[in-house]
Every structure is written in structure tokens, then in C-alpha cells.
Design an enzyme around this catalytic site. Sequence first.
Site, mmCIF file in Angstrom:
data_model
loop_
_atom_site.group_PDB
_atom_site.id
_atom_site.type_symbol
_atom_site.label_atom_id
_atom_site.label_comp_id
_atom_site.label_asym_id
_atom_site.label_seq_id
_atom_site.Cartn_x
_atom_site.Cartn_y
_atom_site.Cartn_z
ATOM 1 N N PHE A 1 0.780 -1.304 0.076
ATOM 2 C CA PHE A 1 0.195 0.109 0.065
ATOM 3 C C PHE A 1 0.861 1.028 -0.117
ATOM 4 C CE2 PHE A 1 -3.006 3.094 1.713
ATOM 5 C CZ PHE A 1 -3.960 2.925 0.733
ATOM 6 N N LEU B 1 -4.920 -6.241 5.441
ATOM 7 C CA LEU B 1 -5.951 -7.221 5.607
ATOM 8 C C LEU B 1 -5.706 -8.628 4.844
ATOM 9 C CD1 LEU B 1 -9.204 -4.923 5.967
ATOM 10 C CD2 LEU B 1 -7.970 -6.223 7.805
ATOM 11 N N HIS C 1 -11.021 3.401 9.937
ATOM 12 C CA HIS C 1 -10.376 2.036 9.126
ATOM 13 C C HIS C 1 -9.434 1.618 9.829
ATOM 14 C CE1 HIS C 1 -10.080 -0.191 5.570
ATOM 15 N NE2 HIS C 1 -8.726 0.386 5.373
ATOM 16 N N ASN D 1 5.793 -10.749 12.984
ATOM 17 C CA ASN D 1 4.691 -9.810 12.855
ATOM 18 C C ASN D 1 5.396 -8.578 12.251
ATOM 19 O OD1 ASN D 1 2.773 -7.734 12.289
ATOM 20 N ND2 ASN D 1 1.424 -8.746 13.735
#
Length: 161
Positions: free
Chosen positions: A25, A57, A93, A118
Site C-alpha cells: 500500500f 488485511l 478504518h 509480525n
Amino acid sequence: MAAPRSAAEHVIPTHARVLIVEARFYDDLADALLDGAKAALTEVGATYEVHTVPGALEIPAAIAILMDGAAARGQPFDGAVALGTVIRGETTHYEIVSEESSRALMDLSVQRKLPLGNGILTVENDAQAWARARRSELDKGGGAAKACLAMIRLKRAAEQA
């Protein structure tokens, strides 16, 4: 007195094969995170495969899909690294993406006993993101790869015990 060490700390993750799934992104931040992860894995002689998804996501589902596919081909991964950036905006969001991607990664890791690092940054602004992404600063991409390697060591030690 030094803290006791686990047996896993003494097992070197030789021939580790790691899946990296990165959200693109924010391309420039993704490049920095990936640079750190690749450097940490290369340093210990691990091999890796990089796959790209649009956003944070999508990372957990991609990891599950790619892990299953690799196992079906007889080329399983030893662990996975999730990389991406979520920057707070004007809507809720941010909360949805940061909380749900983190929860899904944790579920995936626990259910599959998957060593996972992560490296999804959840930050307030660009400055915080860059401070965490750059190898010369907090190197969270490298940290996620090292966490994955530590969990691979732990898993291998537990399997040998």
C-alpha cells in the site's frame, strides 16, 4: 544472575525456508521493511520467497494460501514474515485494519503452530513509519524476520526434545 536460557536459543535455524508476504500500500515503506527482512534472513543463510498483496488485511489469507500451496508441492516453509504499514487516517478504518490483521496473524500462528514474525507497522504518521521501517533506525522488517527465526529455533528444539 543471568536469566535462564531455553534450549531453543542454541539451535541454529539451518536451511530455514521463510515466506515473506508484504503489503505494498505504501511502496517506499514496503521497500524499507523488505530490505530489513531480507538482510536479517540472508545473514543467517535462510532462503526466502516474497509475495505481494495490496494491503495489510490480505496478508493473513495470503500466508495461509501460500503455506498450503508450498506444503502440497512438497516444499513447505518453516515460517513466515508479515510486512506492511497502517497509518492512522481520519476514519476508523485504521482500527479495523490494524486490529483484524494482527488478530488473524495471531490466530494463524497459534492454530498452525507457525513461526511468524509480525512486521506490520501501526503508526500515527509518516515520521513514525519511517523511524520504524529504516534499517538504520528501528528496523522492524529485520526484527520481524529475526522473530520468525527465533520461533523456528524454538519449534525445532521442541520437535527434537
